[in-house]
Design an enzyme around this catalytic site. Structure first.
Site, mmCIF file in Angstrom:
data_model
loop_
_atom_site.group_PDB
_atom_site.id
_atom_site.type_symbol
_atom_site.label_atom_id
_atom_site.label_comp_id
_atom_site.label_asym_id
_atom_site.label_seq_id
_atom_site.Cartn_x
_atom_site.Cartn_y
_atom_site.Cartn_z
ATOM 1 N N HIS A 111 0.839 -1.201 0.000
ATOM 2 C CA HIS A 111 0.000 0.000 0.000
ATOM 3 C C HIS A 111 0.874 1.252 0.000
ATOM 4 C CE1 HIS A 111 -3.445 -2.541 0.973
ATOM 5 N NE2 HIS A 111 -4.223 -1.494 0.814
ATOM 6 N N HIS A 150 1.643 -3.767 9.593
ATOM 7 C CA HIS A 150 3.013 -3.470 9.162
ATOM 8 C C HIS A 150 3.816 -2.847 10.287
ATOM 9 C CE1 HIS A 150 2.889 -4.432 4.919
ATOM 10 N NE2 HIS A 150 1.708 -3.846 4.842
#
Length: 175
Positions: A111, A150
């Site tokens: 992303h 993440h």
């Protein structure tokens, strides 16, 4: 791999700082909305709208963007499947994932790579929007940490990947 231990400890500590507070659920809701803007649909819409409203510059934007993603995606896949870094919630039971990620590994953040790739392209083709696009890309990256999928270094490496691929595509298409 001992050289990676301080980075892993820092990543874990930073994630704990970001995820261990009483506002987790409201922050996760906002982060999910921000993160969703980086799922990829918006990039296609931006490219097509650019081409529609500015056929000449928009076509160049679209072509450079396609090349940048053609460069980025295989590198992203190769790095992710080579490092096989586990996601935060898999490493510590103290960390919660607020969404189900689309794949198993965390490094680099796809992303974030895509968002920074688009920010560089927007800054190159539409400089007046550059600062806003980089801020948006940064928010997407940070949202991925706040969602528990993440670590900070995944975001940093994702941003570097996106910027590198965008600059490479701009360079290749220019000459």
């Amino acid at each position: 791999m001992k050289t990676m231990q301080p980075i892993a400890r820092f990543d874990l500590a930073f994630s704990l700082l970001c995820l261990q507070h009483r506002f987790n659920l409201p922050v996760a809701r906002v982060s999910k909305a921000v993160s969703h803007t980086g799922d990829g649909h918006l990039y296609a819409v931006i490219g097509l709208l650019s081409w529609w409203f500015e056929p000449r510059a928009g076509q160049a934007f679209l072509m450079v963007g396609l090349l940048a993603f053609l460069i980025e995606l295989p590198i992203y896949w190769l790095v992710k499947n080579s490092f096989k870094r586990r996601r935060p919630a898999q490493i510590s039971h103290l960390l919660t994932s607020y969404i189900t990620p689309s794949d198993q590994y965390s490094l680099p953040s796809g992303h974030t790579a895509a968002a920074f790739l688009m920010a560089v392209l927007m800054d190159h083709f539409y400089p007046d929007l550059g600062v806003a696009c980089f801020a948006w890309a940064g928010l997407i990256g940070f949202s991925r940490i706040l969602l528990g999928v993440h670590f900070l270094t995944d975001i940093v490496l994702g941003a570097l990947l996106g910027v590198s691929c965008a600059l490479s595509a701009i360079y290749l298409m220019a000459g």
